[in-house]
Design a protein around this motif. Structure first.
Motif, PDB file in Angstrom:
ATOM      1  N   LYS A 104      49.476  16.364  96.212  1.00  0.00           N
ATOM      2  CA  LYS A 104      50.377  15.250  95.925  1.00  0.00           C
ATOM      3  C   LYS A 104      49.630  14.493  97.239  1.00  0.00           C
ATOM      4  O   LYS A 104      50.186  12.935  96.672  1.00  0.00           O
ATOM      5  CB  LYS A 104      51.893  15.490  96.423  1.00  0.00           C
TER       6      LYS A 104
ATOM      7  N   LEU B 280      52.061  11.838  86.423  1.00  0.00           N
ATOM      8  CA  LEU B 280      51.377  12.179  87.997  1.00  0.00           C
ATOM      9  C   LEU B 280      51.756  14.125  88.039  1.00  0.00           C
ATOM     10  O   LEU B 280      50.807  13.689  88.896  1.00  0.00           O
ATOM     11  CB  LEU B 280      53.714  11.575  88.007  1.00  0.00           C
ATOM     12  N   GLY B 281      52.450  14.736  87.122  1.00  0.00           N
ATOM     13  CA  GLY B 281      52.482  15.877  87.181  1.00  0.00           C
ATOM     14  C   GLY B 281      51.237  16.644  87.106  1.00  0.00           C
ATOM     15  O   GLY B 281      50.436  17.448  87.391  1.00  0.00           O
TER      16      GLY B 281
ATOM     17  N   GLU C  81      56.202  10.951  84.934  1.00  0.00           N
ATOM     18  CA  GLU C  81      56.350  11.621  84.783  1.00  0.00           C
ATOM     19  C   GLU C  81      54.948  12.863  84.915  1.00  0.00           C
ATOM     20  O   GLU C  81      54.560  13.843  85.113  1.00  0.00           O
ATOM     21  CB  GLU C  81      57.635  12.310  85.239  1.00  0.00           C
TER      22      GLU C  81
ATOM     23  N   GLU D  78      59.803   6.952  81.279  1.00  0.00           N
ATOM     24  CA  GLU D  78      60.163   7.985  82.314  1.00  0.00           C
ATOM     25  C   GLU D  78      59.381   9.235  82.381  1.00  0.00           C
ATOM     26  O   GLU D  78      59.099   9.806  83.185  1.00  0.00           O
ATOM     27  CB  GLU D  78      61.389   8.416  83.418  1.00  0.00           C
ATOM     28  N   THR D  79      59.406   9.609  80.771  1.00  0.00           N
ATOM     29  CA  THR D  79      58.545  11.119  80.862  1.00  0.00           C
ATOM     30  C   THR D  79      56.863  11.459  80.991  1.00  0.00           C
ATOM     31  O   THR D  79      56.755  12.157  81.110  1.00  0.00           O
ATOM     32  CB  THR D  79      59.392  11.274  78.985  1.00  0.00           C
TER      33      THR D  79
END
Length: 316
Positions: free
Chosen positions: A112, A103-104, A100, A96-97
């Motif tokens: 977005k 994605l960030g 994320e 997930e890190t």
């Protein structure tokens, strides 16, 4: 502290031994290097070497390395998502890190809405390129292989990024996906009109038939200029394929040659700092490749008359 000091002394001793008794030091000092420090002279070959054949299809060492990368990414994805929970465990937290963070990174440049469209290709390129680069630093790359009938050594695995076909294939995929997303988002005619704006040329021709000579001349001249600039813009899109390819290929190949030369001239531990450098270069090259794909994707998805979404978000 004593352990750190002993480790430092050991590394320094190994560095001095490699410096004085390796090929470089023994040549300069005129001494004979012991057999344990005799290192095979590096052989640099740009084309990938053939390992075996399946019918008419040649399996090369860089192709095997790329398959290994796909296998590692597949196993890692399965491990990260095998037992997903609302409260993530250690492996799920790592996955997930990574996602994320990527994605960030995409949302910071594209906003977005567009980030969701570009994230799959951007994340895939980043993870594939960086995994290729980091796997190539493992000890069995370039050292485990086969001996051919003529006595030549062929490594079983070689850094996939050093085969120009792989950066070229990624660059082509990046180009095709970006253009497809641009055509799908704005429509074929609207997207192509961003390159070839024939409005002024059309107005100039209409003015010519109406007898408005001055408007006709200016309209036709500026219309032809717009067509020429549009042609250059189309050419620049294709040139991205070449620039993407040779940027990644050149940096990765140069890094591999650097490691080979340093390991040959000063054996043992002298190459360790350069491995750290290659870790940084691998990260930067994967980030550059993915980042440029992201930027060009944002340009393709944004109409020329509008500003990118994330700019408007910041103003609000």
């Amino acid at each position: 502290m004593q352990l750190v000091a002993l480790t430092g002394v050991l590394i320094l001793a190994l560095l001095l031994v490699g410096l004085f008794f390796g090929p470089l030091g023994s040549k300069l000092l005129g001494i004979e290097a012991p057999g344990i420090l005799s290192v095979t002279k590096p052989h640099v070959q740009l084309p990938s070497e053939s390992i075996f054949h399946i019918s008419t299809f040649t399996i090369t060492n860089t192709l095997l390395a790329s398959w290994l990368t796909i296998a590692v990414l597949g196993i890692a994805s399965y491990a990260f998502t095998r037992k997903m929970k609302l409260v993530p465990g250690r492996l799920q937290s790592i996955g997930e890190t990574i996602i994320e963070g990527l994605l960030g990174f995409a949302e910071g440049a594209a906003g977005k809405k567009n980030a969701r469209k570009l994230f799959p290709i951007v994340a895939t390129i980043f993870l594939y390129v960086i995994t290729n680069a980091y796997l190539a630093l493992l000890p069995f790359f370039g050292t485990v292989g086969i001996i051919e009938d003529n006595g030549a050594f062929v490594p079983l695995f070689r850094a996939a990024n050093t085969d120009i076909n792989l950066p070229l294939s990624i660059a082509i995929i990046s180009f095709v996906v970006i253009e497809y997303l641009g055509l799908r988002a704005m429509g074929v005619f609207h997207y192509l009109n961003g390159f070839f704006n024939v409005g002024q040329l059309k107005d100039g021709i209409i003015s010519l038939f109406k007898g408005k000579l001055r408007l006709a001349i200016s309209g036709i001249m500026f219309g032809l200029i717009n067509l020429f600039v549009g042609g250059l813009e189309v050419l620049s899109h294709f040139i991205r394929i070449i620039s993407f390819t040779f940027r990644l290929f050149g940096n990765m190949t140069a890094g591999e040659i650097l490691l080979l030369v340093v390991s040959f001239l000063v054996p043992l531990v002298a190459a360790i700092p350069f491995y750290g450098l290659e870790l940084l270069v691998g990260f930067l090259q994967s980030m550059i490749f993915a980042g440029l794909t992201l930027v060009f994707g944002v340009i393709a998805l944004t109409p020329h008359s509008e500003e990118p979404e994330h700019v408007n978000e910041r103003r609000e």
